[in-house]
Design a protein around this motif. Sequence first.
Motif, PDB file in Angstrom:
ATOM      1  N   TYR A 441       0.823  -1.248  -0.085  1.00 24.50           N
ATOM      2  CA  TYR A 441       0.108   0.026   0.004  1.00 24.50           C
ATOM      3  C   TYR A 441       0.727   1.096   0.054  1.00 24.50           C
ATOM      4  O   TYR A 441       0.420   2.294   0.407  1.00 24.50           O
ATOM      5  CB  TYR A 441      -1.168  -0.151   1.184  1.00 24.50           C
ATOM      6  N   SER A 442       1.827   1.203  -0.572  1.00 25.30           N
ATOM      7  CA  SER A 442       2.664   2.397  -0.716  1.00 25.30           C
ATOM      8  C   SER A 442       2.219   3.264  -1.844  1.00 25.30           C
ATOM      9  O   SER A 442       1.706   2.646  -2.987  1.00 25.30           O
ATOM     10  CB  SER A 442       4.204   1.992  -1.117  1.00 25.30           C
ATOM     11  N   GLU A 443       2.305   4.498  -1.741  1.00 27.67           N
ATOM     12  CA  GLU A 443       1.697   5.398  -2.741  1.00 27.67           C
ATOM     13  C   GLU A 443       2.979   5.491  -3.879  1.00 27.67           C
ATOM     14  O   GLU A 443       4.012   5.961  -3.594  1.00 27.67           O
ATOM     15  CB  GLU A 443       1.476   6.726  -2.165  1.00 27.67           C
ATOM     16  N   THR A 445       3.624   7.817  -7.283  1.00 26.71           N
ATOM     17  CA  THR A 445       3.192   8.896  -8.110  1.00 26.71           C
ATOM     18  C   THR A 445       4.074   9.073  -9.183  1.00 26.71           C
ATOM     19  O   THR A 445       5.324   9.104  -9.050  1.00 26.71           O
ATOM     20  CB  THR A 445       3.268  10.278  -7.187  1.00 26.71           C
ATOM     21  N   GLN A 453       2.271  15.812 -12.758  1.00 33.17           N
ATOM     22  CA  GLN A 453       2.201  14.572 -12.252  1.00 33.17           C
ATOM     23  C   GLN A 453       0.860  13.998 -13.377  1.00 33.17           C
ATOM     24  O   GLN A 453       0.052  14.452 -13.836  1.00 33.17           O
ATOM     25  CB  GLN A 453       1.254  14.682 -11.030  1.00 33.17           C
ATOM     26  N   HIS A 456      -1.276   8.461 -10.631  1.00 38.02           N
ATOM     27  CA  HIS A 456      -1.045   8.133  -8.948  1.00 38.02           C
ATOM     28  C   HIS A 456      -1.674   6.694  -8.794  1.00 38.02           C
ATOM     29  O   HIS A 456      -2.976   6.357  -8.999  1.00 38.02           O
ATOM     30  CB  HIS A 456      -1.786   9.315  -8.078  1.00 38.02           C
ATOM     31  N   THR A 458      -1.471   2.857  -6.184  1.00 41.82           N
ATOM     32  CA  THR A 458      -0.981   2.203  -5.006  1.00 41.82           C
ATOM     33  C   THR A 458      -0.395   0.753  -5.064  1.00 41.82           C
ATOM     34  O   THR A 458      -0.894   0.025  -5.762  1.00 41.82           O
ATOM     35  CB  THR A 458      -2.234   2.153  -3.743  1.00 41.82           C
ATOM     36  N   THR A 459       0.700   0.522  -4.184  1.00 42.78           N
ATOM     37  CA  THR A 459       1.096  -0.918  -4.384  1.00 42.78           C
ATOM     38  C   THR A 459       0.074  -1.878  -3.849  1.00 42.78           C
ATOM     39  O   THR A 459      -0.840  -1.631  -2.935  1.00 42.78           O
ATOM     40  CB  THR A 459       2.453  -1.199  -3.768  1.00 42.78           C
ATOM     41  N   ALA A 479       7.935   7.181  -4.652  1.00 45.88           N
ATOM     42  CA  ALA A 479       7.257   6.257  -3.795  1.00 45.88           C
ATOM     43  C   ALA A 479       7.507   6.634  -2.423  1.00 45.88           C
ATOM     44  O   ALA A 479       8.516   7.360  -2.144  1.00 45.88           O
ATOM     45  CB  ALA A 479       8.057   4.885  -3.826  1.00 45.88           C
ATOM     46  N   LYS A 480       6.443   6.612  -1.544  1.00 51.20           N
ATOM     47  CA  LYS A 480       6.350   7.181  -0.309  1.00 51.20           C
ATOM     48  C   LYS A 480       5.355   6.375   0.413  1.00 51.20           C
ATOM     49  O   LYS A 480       4.447   5.532   0.170  1.00 51.20           O
ATOM     50  CB  LYS A 480       6.172   8.538  -0.280  1.00 51.20           C
ATOM     51  N   GLN A 481       5.468   6.060   1.547  1.00 55.86           N
ATOM     52  CA  GLN A 481       4.574   5.449   2.706  1.00 55.86           C
ATOM     53  C   GLN A 481       4.854   6.143   4.126  1.00 55.86           C
ATOM     54  O   GLN A 481       6.017   6.629   4.589  1.00 55.86           O
ATOM     55  CB  GLN A 481       4.881   4.070   2.878  1.00 55.86           C
ATOM     56  N   GLU A 486      10.595   8.841   1.455  1.00 50.92           N
ATOM     57  CA  GLU A 486      10.429   8.781  -0.101  1.00 50.92           C
ATOM     58  C   GLU A 486      11.432   8.655  -0.729  1.00 50.92           C
ATOM     59  O   GLU A 486      12.686   9.105  -0.332  1.00 50.92           O
ATOM     60  CB  GLU A 486       9.354   9.896  -0.572  1.00 50.92           C
TER      61      GLU A 486
END
Length: 640
Positions: A441-443, A445, A453, A456, A458-459, A479-481, A486
Amino acid sequence: MKIKSHILIYLFLSFSLSGIAQQSKLKKADTLFNQFSFVKAVELYKELVANNYERDYAIRKLADSYDLLRDPKNASRYYRQAVRQPKIPIEYYYNFAKSLRGIRDYREAEIWMQRYKDSGGVAETENYGRSGNFMQNIENAKQEYFLNKVRFNSKYSDFGAFEHDNKIYFTSSRDVGVSVQRLYSWDEQPFLDVYVTEKNSRTVDHDSKLKGDVNSIYHDGPVTISKDGNTMYFSRNNITENVQTNDKQGFNHIKIYRATKKGNSWGNIEDLSINSDNYSVQHPALNKDDTKLYFSSDMPGGYGGSDIYVVDIFPDGTFGTPENLGGIVNTKKSEGTPFINNEDTLFFASDGHQGLGLLDVYRTIENEENKIIDVLNLGEPVNSNSDDFSFFMNPDGLSGYFASDRRGGRGSDDIYSYYRIPLLYIEGVVTDAINNRPIPYSEITIFDAKNKQIAHLTTDDFGYFSINIDRNTDYKIVAKQKKYIEDFRTISTKNIETKTQIIKANLLLNPIQNIEVLADVSSLNSIYFDYDKHEIRKDAKIELDKIVNLMNNEYPNMIIKIESHTDSRGSIAYNDNLSKDRANATYKYLISRGIDASRITEHKGFGERRLINGCDDNADCTETDHQLNRRTQFIIVKME
């Protein structure tokens, strides 16, 4: 050759002395319908409607006749009247919706499809709605197939193109050059024969008929040919010595026969064990090693209409037991004209899956165990609001043929040539830099070259992501969580081979102990090197000095590791050593600026093993593309 649907017949006759003539006309019309003489049946049903005799019934039969003649314009006209009749079978809701798709009235088609479902037809439309807003997905999909002209089409039906050894084998009802034409009562076109012509030929006539014993006085084709070019499987009416063999109801079915090449002609015709006098077996297709035969059939035990089956071909030429491909591929409607490409992916035509019109072409989607898990509509321009079928792909995966009776063609069914630019996907896994575990559930973008952008997502549960991207473009993937710093990668899809379909872009996220420092720490950028050099450049010194400032003044407990890389040019061994030199140079610079050696856990070179943009030895990349791979990255191991 159209894939024939099974028709339910409802016959209600009223007898009166004054209606004997009309009764006789109705009986004759039904006889013609049951004999598949739909063109002649249409004229009689129209007369019955005009005379107001069994009007409702005649309207339904007119609609069904036009449907079987693949004429959605007239079919929708009469289905519209039929669905207003009291106690109309709900099958007519479905057929009306299908005919509306055939004239591109997708909005009203969806209304009647929903009414069909609401009336209890859900079981027959299990495949509808799987893809959410189907038409929106089709319209927004990137184009993968592009059409070329085929110059040997005729005003008759041409389909089933199969390319082998620079020759095109196809099926046609163009029986030109003969003094007497035998017409098929279904659509009053000549019977089908198999033709062969040189690739890029402009004209095909009677002399181009396949030499040998494959063609008969009835329907023959389409065909498939073994990889060695010596064995042909083809569809043909069930005949013995040019005499039709019918079932108990008087119907003549289709069989698949096998022929052997002798010089320039085909003979030694064999009837296969999978055939029957009581149902049709047709549309043969071989897998890539000729060990399996795929075909369509309306044999008992299927899902309805015609289904797609597969059967093993043993080394001695005998066959196993046919196996139905199941409910993901087959529906209660009609599936046919299967084809297997070199990747063992099945392509087929269907009017039971959600589509753009009548018959559409679909491909299967398999999981890692090669099990079919879904089907995908090929979209435009392969599919249209008309019949689209008989898909073929050359071994290169980049060209082939299909057939369609869409507007703008020369005849009933026409052969279309296509070339393919495969869609390009970027995929990767987001993992924890410390324990190498995936981060679900990593974001993700994605930005374009102008930092706009464009996507977008989610994993999944395993930290995996995949998305379609354009060729000849630069991207930045972030990628960020929560509780992680990130990470980003720059990706270029310029100068990538046409066959390339996937670019890998794995991302590492470092856990942080204090979320408040996220913004500052995210400024640890990669540094870059000149070609075949390991010296620290001026622009790299600026970035390294930022890291020194962070580690000495703001985060005195930060611990990092250094990872260096090269581009793909040069040998693997040479690049391994070059990347180690780059890691050492980076390490020495940080130490020279006052960073305690204990705060750098490792400085390691990975050579060319972690390219970020697909610029390997097989790709024609620019110097800018290669530059992105000549880098050193900094991984935060500990913050406190």
